[in-house]
Scaffold this active site. Sequence first.
Site, PDB file in Angstrom:
ATOM      1  N   LYS A  54       0.793  -1.237   0.000  1.00  0.00           N
ATOM      2  CA  LYS A  54       0.000   0.000   0.000  1.00  0.00           C
ATOM      3  C   LYS A  54       0.821   1.280   0.000  1.00  0.00           C
ATOM      4  O   LYS A  54       0.320   2.359   0.335  1.00  0.00           O
ATOM      5  CB  LYS A  54      -1.023   0.035   1.162  1.00  0.00           C
ATOM      6  CG  LYS A  54      -1.835  -1.197   1.328  1.00  0.00           C
ATOM      7  CD  LYS A  54      -2.322  -1.796   0.041  1.00  0.00           C
ATOM      8  CE  LYS A  54      -3.429  -1.018  -0.614  1.00  0.00           C
ATOM      9  NZ  LYS A  54      -3.802  -1.657  -1.926  1.00  0.00           N
ATOM     10  N   ALA A  55       2.094   1.160  -0.405  1.00  0.00           N
ATOM     11  CA  ALA A  55       2.960   2.350  -0.419  1.00  0.00           C
ATOM     12  C   ALA A  55       2.881   3.113  -1.738  1.00  0.00           C
ATOM     13  O   ALA A  55       3.568   4.125  -1.893  1.00  0.00           O
ATOM     14  CB  ALA A  55       4.395   1.941  -0.146  1.00  0.00           C
ATOM     15  N   THR A 101       2.637   1.127  -4.874  1.00  0.00           N
ATOM     16  CA  THR A 101       3.250   0.189  -5.828  1.00  0.00           C
ATOM     17  C   THR A 101       2.685   0.377  -7.229  1.00  0.00           C
ATOM     18  O   THR A 101       3.420   0.501  -8.203  1.00  0.00           O
ATOM     19  CB  THR A 101       2.970  -1.270  -5.380  1.00  0.00           C
ATOM     20  OG1 THR A 101       2.861  -1.325  -3.960  1.00  0.00           O
ATOM     21  CG2 THR A 101       4.020  -2.212  -5.896  1.00  0.00           C
ATOM     22  N   THR A 102       1.364   0.370  -7.310  1.00  0.00           N
ATOM     23  CA  THR A 102       0.691   0.441  -8.612  1.00  0.00           C
ATOM     24  C   THR A 102       1.020   1.769  -9.298  1.00  0.00           C
ATOM     25  O   THR A 102       1.189   1.829 -10.523  1.00  0.00           O
ATOM     26  CB  THR A 102      -0.829   0.324  -8.391  1.00  0.00           C
ATOM     27  OG1 THR A 102      -1.062  -0.714  -7.438  1.00  0.00           O
ATOM     28  CG2 THR A 102      -1.553   0.013  -9.684  1.00  0.00           C
ATOM     29  N   HIS A 152       6.762  -7.451  -2.566  1.00  0.00           N
ATOM     30  CA  HIS A 152       6.605  -6.715  -1.314  1.00  0.00           C
ATOM     31  C   HIS A 152       7.610  -7.213  -0.262  1.00  0.00           C
ATOM     32  O   HIS A 152       7.474  -6.910   0.926  1.00  0.00           O
ATOM     33  CB  HIS A 152       5.200  -6.888  -0.746  1.00  0.00           C
ATOM     34  CG  HIS A 152       4.130  -6.136  -1.487  1.00  0.00           C
ATOM     35  ND1 HIS A 152       4.279  -4.826  -1.866  1.00  0.00           N
ATOM     36  CD2 HIS A 152       2.886  -6.511  -1.902  1.00  0.00           C
ATOM     37  CE1 HIS A 152       3.176  -4.422  -2.492  1.00  0.00           C
ATOM     38  NE2 HIS A 152       2.324  -5.424  -2.530  1.00  0.00           N
ATOM     39  N   SER A 162      -4.605   2.442   4.535  1.00  0.00           N
ATOM     40  CA  SER A 162      -4.772   1.861   3.198  1.00  0.00           C
ATOM     41  C   SER A 162      -4.759   0.331   3.255  1.00  0.00           C
ATOM     42  O   SER A 162      -5.554  -0.337   2.586  1.00  0.00           O
ATOM     43  CB  SER A 162      -3.649   2.376   2.292  1.00  0.00           C
ATOM     44  OG  SER A 162      -3.850   1.960   0.980  1.00  0.00           O
ATOM     45  N   TYR A 213       6.309   8.078  -1.206  1.00  0.00           N
ATOM     46  CA  TYR A 213       4.963   8.386  -1.722  1.00  0.00           C
ATOM     47  C   TYR A 213       4.670   9.876  -1.570  1.00  0.00           C
ATOM     48  O   TYR A 213       4.147  10.513  -2.480  1.00  0.00           O
ATOM     49  CB  TYR A 213       3.945   7.543  -0.937  1.00  0.00           C
ATOM     50  CG  TYR A 213       2.499   7.730  -1.337  1.00  0.00           C
ATOM     51  CD1 TYR A 213       1.892   6.844  -2.226  1.00  0.00           C
ATOM     52  CD2 TYR A 213       1.724   8.763  -0.805  1.00  0.00           C
ATOM     53  CE1 TYR A 213       0.556   6.997  -2.573  1.00  0.00           C
ATOM     54  CE2 TYR A 213       0.399   8.925  -1.156  1.00  0.00           C
ATOM     55  CZ  TYR A 213      -0.183   8.039  -2.038  1.00  0.00           C
ATOM     56  OH  TYR A 213      -1.511   8.197  -2.381  1.00  0.00           O
ATOM     57  N   PHE A 247      -3.707  10.432  -9.753  1.00  0.00           N
ATOM     58  CA  PHE A 247      -4.665   9.515  -9.123  1.00  0.00           C
ATOM     59  C   PHE A 247      -5.945   9.427  -9.965  1.00  0.00           C
ATOM     60  O   PHE A 247      -6.449   8.332 -10.232  1.00  0.00           O
ATOM     61  CB  PHE A 247      -4.982   9.987  -7.702  1.00  0.00           C
ATOM     62  CG  PHE A 247      -5.979   9.110  -6.999  1.00  0.00           C
ATOM     63  CD1 PHE A 247      -5.607   7.864  -6.522  1.00  0.00           C
ATOM     64  CD2 PHE A 247      -7.297   9.522  -6.834  1.00  0.00           C
ATOM     65  CE1 PHE A 247      -6.528   7.034  -5.894  1.00  0.00           C
ATOM     66  CE2 PHE A 247      -8.221   8.699  -6.197  1.00  0.00           C
ATOM     67  CZ  PHE A 247      -7.834   7.456  -5.728  1.00  0.00           C
ATOM     68  N   MET A 258      -5.392   7.452 -13.224  1.00  0.00           N
ATOM     69  CA  MET A 258      -5.219   6.016 -12.995  1.00  0.00           C
ATOM     70  C   MET A 258      -6.514   5.378 -12.490  1.00  0.00           C
ATOM     71  O   MET A 258      -6.827   4.237 -12.830  1.00  0.00           O
ATOM     72  CB  MET A 258      -4.061   5.771 -12.021  1.00  0.00           C
ATOM     73  CG  MET A 258      -2.713   5.919 -12.726  1.00  0.00           C
ATOM     74  SD  MET A 258      -1.286   5.544 -11.701  1.00  0.00           S
ATOM     75  CE  MET A 258      -1.619   3.874 -11.144  1.00  0.00           C
TER      76      MET A 258
HETATM   77  P1  A3P Z   1      -5.164   4.710  -0.506  1.00  0.00           P
HETATM   78  O1  A3P Z   1      -5.770   3.440  -0.045  1.00  0.00           O
HETATM   79  O2  A3P Z   1      -4.641   5.543   0.612  1.00  0.00           O
HETATM   80  O3  A3P Z   1      -6.048   5.500  -1.408  1.00  0.00           O
HETATM   81  P2  A3P Z   1      -0.427  -0.152  -3.667  1.00  0.00           P
HETATM   82  O4  A3P Z   1      -0.473   0.041  -5.139  1.00  0.00           O
HETATM   83  O5  A3P Z   1       0.943  -0.258  -3.100  1.00  0.00           O
HETATM   84  O6  A3P Z   1      -1.334  -1.251  -3.242  1.00  0.00           O
HETATM   85  O7  A3P Z   1      -0.958   1.190  -3.001  1.00  0.00           O
HETATM   86  C1  A3P Z   1      -2.297   1.571  -3.116  1.00  0.00           C
HETATM   87  C2  A3P Z   1      -2.410   2.962  -2.586  1.00  0.00           C
HETATM   88  O8  A3P Z   1      -1.834   3.884  -3.537  1.00  0.00           O
HETATM   89  C3  A3P Z   1      -3.871   3.387  -2.440  1.00  0.00           C
HETATM   90  O9  A3P Z   1      -3.869   4.341  -1.381  1.00  0.00           O
HETATM   91  C4  A3P Z   1      -4.125   4.037  -3.793  1.00  0.00           C
HETATM   92  O10 A3P Z   1      -5.238   4.890  -3.816  1.00  0.00           O
HETATM   93  C5  A3P Z   1      -2.818   4.795  -3.959  1.00  0.00           C
HETATM   94  N1  A3P Z   1      -2.571   5.193  -5.353  1.00  0.00           N
HETATM   95  C6  A3P Z   1      -2.649   4.435  -6.456  1.00  0.00           C
HETATM   96  N2  A3P Z   1      -2.386   5.171  -7.558  1.00  0.00           N
HETATM   97  C7  A3P Z   1      -2.127   6.423  -7.125  1.00  0.00           C
HETATM   98  C8  A3P Z   1      -1.803   7.659  -7.784  1.00  0.00           C
HETATM   99  N3  A3P Z   1      -1.709   7.729  -9.105  1.00  0.00           N
HETATM  100  N4  A3P Z   1      -1.628   8.748  -7.015  1.00  0.00           N
HETATM  101  C9  A3P Z   1      -1.720   8.684  -5.672  1.00  0.00           C
HETATM  102  N5  A3P Z   1      -2.036   7.559  -4.995  1.00  0.00           N
HETATM  103  C10 A3P Z   1      -2.229   6.433  -5.719  1.00  0.00           C
END
Ligand code: A3P
Length: 312
Positions: free
Chosen positions: A64-65, A67-68, A125, A155, A210, A246, A249
């Site tokens: 949840k940092a 990654t995506t 991870h 998250s 992040y 955000f 995406m």
């Molecule tokens: P939140 O749950 O706080 O919204 P991971 O990809 O490591 O699982 O992390 C998911 C977290 O990154 C989620 O946080 C998600 O909303 C956030 N996230 C994904 N894409 C993002 C972007 N383009 N900008 C900011 N946050 C993003």
Amino acid sequence: MPEPWKSMMNPKSEVQGFEPKFIQRTTVEEVEGVPLLKETVENWGPIWDFQARPDDLLICTYPKAGTTWIQEIVDMVLHGGDAQKCARAPTYERMPFIELCPPKPFTFGFEEAEAMPSPRTLKSHFPVQLVPPSFWKQNCKIIYVARNIKDSAVSYFYFHLMNRGMPEVGTWDQFLKNLLSGKLAYGSWFDHVRGWWEAKDRHPILYLFYEDMKENPAREIRKVAEFLGLEFPEPVLNQIVQHTTFESMKANPMANYSTVPSIVFDNTVGSFMRKGIVGDWKEHFTVAQNEWLDDIYAREMGDSSLTFHTQL
Ligand code: A3P
């Protein structure tokens, strides 16, 4: 190109032998004292023996940092800002998650990676000590993203709620206790961010935050490009910034995990692209939880040069 996610989306899945039903929540088991999802532990032999190639790029994070987010940035950087090329498949197909071992008949992450031609970008991870040794032997480049513990905790809590394959979640208070005592999958957040912080002085690791990416995405994207030895003109940089906001995406089915079937991600509980902000923890932590965390944090991180922002 095979497009298995398309059949995964179909309630009458075309994946042979796959009977749609709600998947079972899993549990954690330990490897070297680190809790990991049971399925990862059951397949530890081939994961540890995973053969990295010298031109592999590994993206690593505590869950949840962001990654995506960094995955989409990296793909755009590697493809010169060509969004169409990055729409060739969902994130999890483009960049296999090496230790993910979903129920059969789905392919394990390391098997997908093995079948993939070079150059590969892979996701993990793992805390630094559990990264398969071939990545170090091959001197692979690694990008690590760290996020402050409070927003990571919130998250991760929501992710447990919506992902039916994760372990039981319990209440927010129990969850926070489990996170702070290192009992959740991937173990202690403190060990994770500190372990990678120390490793960056010995290996080709780009360590990002992040919060910095939120504050100034163009600056952080430039760091990624430089780390990968790539250059591009300002308009391309702007395209990458726009494509990886955000909002962009969240609207992009190849980056927002909406292709994961609802038997796994329960979209009635929330969406993978949840809020994407710094400081959402303030909506969730009680004063007591915050003081308690700050206390543990000071003890764990007091002597570290690592600093995090919990608001912008
Ligand atoms: P939140 O749950 O706080 O919204 P991971 O990809 O490591 O699982 O992390 C998911 C977290 O990154 C989620 O946080 C998600 O909303 C956030 N996230 C994904 N894409 C993002 C972007 N383009 N900008 C900011 N946050 C993003």
